[in-house]
Design an enzyme around this catalytic site. Sequence first.
Site, PDB file in Angstrom:
ATOM      1  N   GLY A   1       0.853  -1.011  -0.078  1.00  0.00           N
ATOM      2  CA  GLY A   1       0.166   0.060  -0.045  1.00  0.00           C
ATOM      3  C   GLY A   1       0.811   1.246  -0.106  1.00  0.00           C
ATOM      4  CB  CYS A   2       0.153   4.732  -1.264  1.00  0.00           C
ATOM      5  SG  CYS A   2      -1.575   5.006  -0.879  1.00  0.00           S
TER       6      CYS A   2
END
Length: 897
Positions: free
Chosen positions: A690-691
């Site tokens: 995930g970012c």
Amino acid sequence: MHALSRAAKLNARGIERAVLIAGRRQAAVQAVRCRTAPSARTITSVAQTDRDTITRLLYSIGTKREVERYLRIFSSSSDASQPARFAVIKVGGAVLDNLDELALSLSFLYRVGLYPVVLHGAGPQLNSIIESEGVVPDYIDGIRVTDAKTLQIARRVFLEENLRLVAALEKLGTRARPITSGVFTADYLDKDKYGLVGKITRVDKRPLEASIRAGALPILTSLAESEAGQILNVNADIAAGELSKELQPLKIVFLNEKGGLFHGVTGEKLDVINLDEEYDELLRQPWVKYGTKLKLREFKELLDHLPRSSSVAVISADSLQRELFTDSGAGTLIRRGYKLFHHDSIDAVGADRLRQVVRDRDPGVLSGEESVVSVLDNLKQTPYTIYGDEPLDVVAIVSRPEGEVPIMTKLLASHSGVMNGIMDNVFNAIKKDHRRLFWTARADDENRAWHFERADGSFTRAGKSLFWYGIQDVSEVERIVKTFEEKGRISRAFLPVGPSAPPHRAGGAAPAGARGYSTWARRQMPGSSRRFATSAARSAAEATSVAPSTEPKRLALIGARGFTGQALTTVLSQHPYLNLTHVSSRQLKGYPLETYTKAPVTFSDLSVEDVERMEKDGEVDAWVMALPNGVCKPFVDAVDRGSKERKQGEGSVIIDLSADYRFEDGWTYGLPELYSRSAIRASKRISNPGCYATSSQLLIAPLIEHVKFGAWPTVFGVSGYSGAGTVTGPAGADGRPTTVPKVTAESLLGGIRPYALTDHIHEREAGRHLSRLLADPASPMKLAFVPSVAPWFSGILSVLSMPLQGSLTAEDVRSLYEKKYRGEKLVRIKKDVPGLPDIENQHGWTVGGFQVHSEGDRAVVVGGLDNLLKGAATQCLQNLNLALGYDEFAGIPIADA
């Protein structure tokens, strides 16, 4: 991979030339012998020259040490009374279609004085002729029903194929003897059900031994005779197993066109199977069924009848030399292995058994420097774990005081434990339990090279070497060693550590005198610790040393409507080798993809059935799932099903951009800057981080060894509104569906909006994977994470507040980041606090603003990335490049990182 393949082909040409030359030389010797009858010494000299030539060629596929060790093992496996104990090689009928390659591989063995017993099938050839003659093949329970006509054809086909192989060997100057009867005696398996199919009741090895004593390779068919003289058909795999039970060879080799056994889900080749440890668990796997399950049962039943030194290899014909003469091997190695144990007390191992091992193998006891009693008394000074195998061929003792770095104080192995790879298995078990480890070995240790190959660094003084893994920083090594000396855990001779020295080569001999500190990335061939009968994963150094592929490959993207999909297709337009061939979106079906400029691509709506069929037919090399959380599993399952039936090649790579597989043990977590690049290269199922989780982990990792235990760090993250996702907007003028942000800048009224204030999924994700970097992964990492959305389009700014267990300065903190990310092309370190211009539309991660509280007990650092690029699309492309064999940064504008 392309470069490796090319090298293999060039090597094969060199081998072929050498074998042909050797063959001509042998023919010339025979001609001279007819004319002049030279002395036996002359002929022996020429034969020795042939052997030396081929042996030197073997050095091109493995080290001299490896080749000579295996030649010694294999040569000593047979003697005049039992000449057929080197190997049984079963040749599948499909392999006979590539006769020249097979003959070269067998001639190679003959030239170095090794005589395998070769048994071949002829199933494909038999099917072809039977069908051409109007006979319909009939199978019951996978067994060919054999009537008189089928048997008549089978005898003819077996004889023809046998003579073809013998002729090909003789053409290369390799003596071979066709043996088509007289070895197998059989009874009817079930005459009424299967017809003329036999079950072997006796094996006569005398014709085979006579052939080898006469200097010729025995080439067998799998036909048998009953006591009454009736010819019976026998499955070639079963015949090879019965033959092996009689001969008890060191190696049983099954040559097939696939080159090994493959995982039914990931499509990866299985390097090694240790049956004692893995068999029961393997049979419980849902992908192990039908033929795979039958093969495993047959291999286990076979090896249960053989000495533990015997093993089965499933390989292709052109990999035979690499499998036999290198530690890395080439195909799938199946061995019984040994069940390992680890106990925290001497009594659990057996005090008398342990004393005997120490008495017989401990160098200090053997030299008189220590006694058995003192060794066992010293053992009890700290908490410890004893590792080993059931027969105690290897015993290792790890001292592990609470909160301190463990030391392997003893590694006591028998000759069998070293040669059969048990020492590797025990060491791997230790590595699973301890992320960092120190140990010592004498400079004259006969297994010295083994220690160098498994260490991240070492130095030698006063006739002893200190080794370690899991630590790269020289100052930390020195600090730990000083602590060891203060507490009496190792000798003062190892202090001070000393200055850095040039890296030494893995496996190289080190002098017994003083040697400076040397840290190095381990240089290993794939699976190089496999030794004679085991394996280990490739090192990162080796993984990155392979020349990158330039082979064009095809990619399918499922779910390209969102911002991440758009960013990925834009980046893919610049990739020199990877071509986007399919893009799927239900809403955009039939419309052209505008963000990809390399070639025209039209949106399709791929169903689960379409995906399964495409994977089965090998239409693409990789899939990217850019779908919302919880949606992609049916598509992943479809790829898994299709890969099992794939007509040629290995299954495709899958990169999942959602959170669905970030917590799955069977998937590789793809954050190359922190975790194993070699694992990503070897994987076909990769979860893209995930970012927020990417930025959080990159922020915390350099400081993780300084975190105050129990006072976990906090990350405050602010992301552009693109990170909130999209919804379907009003149709365009041409009727094309549009995508609009779920959260708009206007709705934020110029401010930021905190959300998911506890239990955000990226909080768990970052904690789970950072725990792998802890000295004690058993106590998992935790962090507090608070996200907010801001009124800019893309870009994440994350602020880390890290409680420290000791005092650090801001310069110390900056130095830790510089050391951690030295050489990373997508990491930029700056002095000031990063701002939005440093990260928006950039392909890398930027960190700066290093500060420490005035009391020195809390560090604050700021990092940032573009959530659509390094937080998603760019990272996905890194993982694709690694998994497909390309340069990691192919298609990524490094200048914009």
